[in-house]
Design a protein around this motif. Structure first.
Motif, PDB file in Angstrom:
ATOM      1  N   SER A   1       0.857  -1.177   0.000  1.00 28.30           N
ATOM      2  CA  SER A   1       0.000   0.000   0.000  1.00 28.30           C
ATOM      3  C   SER A   1       0.894   1.228   0.000  1.00 28.30           C
ATOM      4  O   SER A   1       2.118   1.112   0.179  1.00 28.30           O
TER       5      SER A   1
ATOM      6  N   ILE B   1       1.195   5.876   0.386  1.00 30.09           N
ATOM      7  CA  ILE B   1       0.675   7.214   0.606  1.00 30.09           C
ATOM      8  C   ILE B   1       1.475   8.174  -0.260  1.00 30.09           C
ATOM      9  O   ILE B   1       2.618   7.896  -0.629  1.00 30.09           O
TER      10      ILE B   1
ATOM     11  N   TYR C   1      -1.794  13.571   3.204  1.00 25.53           N
ATOM     12  CA  TYR C   1      -1.385  12.424   2.389  1.00 25.53           C
ATOM     13  C   TYR C   1      -2.586  11.854   1.645  1.00 25.53           C
ATOM     14  O   TYR C   1      -3.674  11.697   2.225  1.00 25.53           O
TER      15      TYR C   1
ATOM     16  N   ALA D   1      -4.069   8.548   0.403  1.00 30.27           N
ATOM     17  CA  ALA D   1      -3.873   7.205   0.964  1.00 30.27           C
ATOM     18  C   ALA D   1      -4.719   6.180   0.228  1.00 30.27           C
ATOM     19  O   ALA D   1      -5.834   6.464  -0.226  1.00 30.27           O
ATOM     20  N   ARG D   2      -4.168   4.963   0.124  1.00 33.22           N
ATOM     21  CA  ARG D   2      -4.901   3.855  -0.464  1.00 33.22           C
ATOM     22  C   ARG D   2      -5.877   3.266   0.558  1.00 33.22           C
ATOM     23  O   ARG D   2      -5.697   3.401   1.768  1.00 33.22           O
TER      24      ARG D   2
ATOM     25  N   LEU E   1      -4.482   0.695   3.246  1.00 34.25           N
ATOM     26  CA  LEU E   1      -3.367   1.146   4.087  1.00 34.25           C
ATOM     27  C   LEU E   1      -3.446   0.603   5.517  1.00 34.25           C
ATOM     28  O   LEU E   1      -2.436   0.103   6.035  1.00 34.25           O
TER      29      LEU E   1
ATOM     30  N   LEU F   1       2.121   8.754   9.983  1.00 37.31           N
ATOM     31  CA  LEU F   1       0.667   8.869   9.890  1.00 37.31           C
ATOM     32  C   LEU F   1       0.077   9.564  11.114  1.00 37.31           C
ATOM     33  O   LEU F   1      -1.018  10.137  11.030  1.00 37.31           O
TER      34      LEU F   1
ATOM     35  N   MET G   1      -5.121  11.927   6.242  1.00 34.61           N
ATOM     36  CA  MET G   1      -5.239  11.022   5.105  1.00 34.61           C
ATOM     37  C   MET G   1      -6.548  11.251   4.366  1.00 34.61           C
ATOM     38  O   MET G   1      -7.619  11.243   4.977  1.00 34.61           O
TER      39      MET G   1
ATOM     40  N   TRP H   1      -7.220   8.970  -2.609  1.00 33.86           N
ATOM     41  CA  TRP H   1      -6.340   9.238  -3.750  1.00 33.86           C
ATOM     42  C   TRP H   1      -7.066  10.021  -4.852  1.00 33.86           C
ATOM     43  O   TRP H   1      -6.542  11.017  -5.365  1.00 33.86           O
TER      44      TRP H   1
END
Length: 406
Positions: free
Chosen positions: A109, A111, A136, A138-139, A142, A209, A214, A217
């Motif tokens: 994963s 960021i 960030y 983020a997926r 994550l 993090l 977050m 995307w």
């Protein structure tokens, strides 16, 4: 008429049983309880310090081992380093997909840091007060990869990643004054209002993090001008093949410039932290040993004074048939009892401090058996050394000299 002289038989001195030794040795402690308490307190402080230091260090290590067992030691992080000219490097947008093709890789994963997307609690906050919070992209997978959990709310999903929704780290929540998530909880990210849908617990293996925000995307690319390049990738690999995977990660993530990629194992940092804590514990253990030595000096001082004050008692016992060995045994037993009382109290106090602090911190309470047994052995050794000279001095007093002392 011859006079026959009969030889008087020599009577062997009565032997003292262990129970008699303990009873005679306790006489001085019973007659001077305050002095005995203060002397034992010095020993107790030293032993308590040593047991508490070892116990807290062991409890902290057990907690760290528990965290590593829960989070796993097979996580590798790949981050963008610097170019040959010292500028910030970028990783390819397909770096994550390429890493997932490595056979032993179990999950991956990533960021991506969104540049210039500053975070504020409201629009009224001055621009300079950013609190050092990063944004960030983020997926969705994550949390599963890095072992993150949420203290409040939920993680991003297929719907919220496309809209202004955010999950904030534990440190970010403190800096922004957000304790829990409600439907009205919002923050400003890059000039756009985002709804806070979740708050993370501290992430041991991905500390960046904790001080981040977050977002999805897609929304980062569409609303905040994110270029789609990941800045940090997280990879879980088979433990047995971890080093092999580690060696090929840089070239796989960025085949054109593998030297611009940094690969690290977060659990190594935790292990280094444990080693640092152990070194600090050793220093505190030395301080406890000094305190124990000072307590031993106090016991020796008490025993010397006791000999001086009890010369008449010593003379009376000698005149009634007590041998020098029995006098030595009496005062040595008194010193050992005094030290044993202090050592036992110190072990109980140190164990109590360790248990209380461990429960307060949420750690498992661990007091190694060698610490308590070693503490008791050290106590008896200190007591024997502290009482040896006063005991020898007491045994050398002659009955007439001792009884003539006012």
């Amino acid at each position: 008429m011859a006079v026959i002289e009969l030889e008087r038989p020599k009577l062997a001195p009565a032997r003292m049983r262990p129970r008699d030794v303990m009873r005679v040795g306790a006489v001085g402690l019973r007659t001077r309880p305050l002095r005995a308490f203060l002397s034992a307190l010095g020993i107790a402080i030293g032993i308590a310090a040593m047991v508490a230091v070892v116990g807290l260090s062991s409890s902290s290590g057990a907690e760290l081992d528990r965290q590593l067992s829960a989070l796993g030691t097979n996580l590798l992080t790949i981050s963008a380093g610097n170019t040959l000219t010292g500028e910030q490097a970028t990783m390819p947008t397909d770096a994550e997909a390429m890493i997932e093709r490595i056979g032993p890789v179990e999950s991956a994963s990533s960021i991506g840091k969104v540049a210039d997307a500053k975070v504020y609690r409201t629009e009224q906050i001055p621009e300079a007060q950013t609190n050092g919070i990063n944004t960030y992209a983020a997926r969705l997978d994550l949390p599963a990869t890095v072992g993150a959990t949420l203290s409040s709310g939920t993680w991003l999903d297929a719907a919220t990643e496309r809209y202004p929704a955010a999950v904030i780290g534990a440190s970010t929540a403190q800096r922004l004054g957000i304790g829990s998530v409600t439907v009205d909880t919002q923050i400003v990210v890059g000039g756009i209002r985002f709804s806070v849908v979740g708050i993370l617990e501290p992430v041991a293996l991905a500390a960046e993090l904790d001080s981040g925000v977050m977002i999805g995307w897609p929304v980062a690319e569409q609303r905040l001008g994110f270029d789609g390049h990941p800045t940090t990738l997280y990879t879980r690999a088979e433990e047995a093949k971890l080093e092999s995977v580690r060696q090929v990660l840089a070239g796989t993530a960025n085949p054109e410039a593998p030297n611009e990629v940094d690969v690290a194992r977060p659990s190594d940092a935790l292990a280094a932290k444990q080693a640092t804590s152990q070194a600090f514990a050793n220093l505190l253990l030395g301080v406890g040993a000094v305190a124990l030595l000072v307590g031993g000096v106090g016991v020796a001082n008490t025993m010397v004074i006791s000999v001086l004050e009890r010369r008449a008692e010593i003379g009376l016992r000698r005149s009634l048939g007590a041998t020098r060995g029995q006098i030595r045994t009496q005062f040595l037993a008194e010193s050992l009892l005094l030290s044993a009382l202090g050592g036992t109290g110190g072990i109980l106090l140190g164990t109590g401090v360790t248990t209380g602090y461990a429960l307060y911190s949420g750690w498992p309470s661990v007091v190694p058996a060698w610490a308590t047994m070693g503490g008791l052995a050290a106590t008896l050794l200190i007591g024997a050394l502290a009482g040896l000279y006063p005991a020898i001095r007491a045994s050398r007093l002659s009955p007439t000299e001792a009884l003539s002392t006012p």
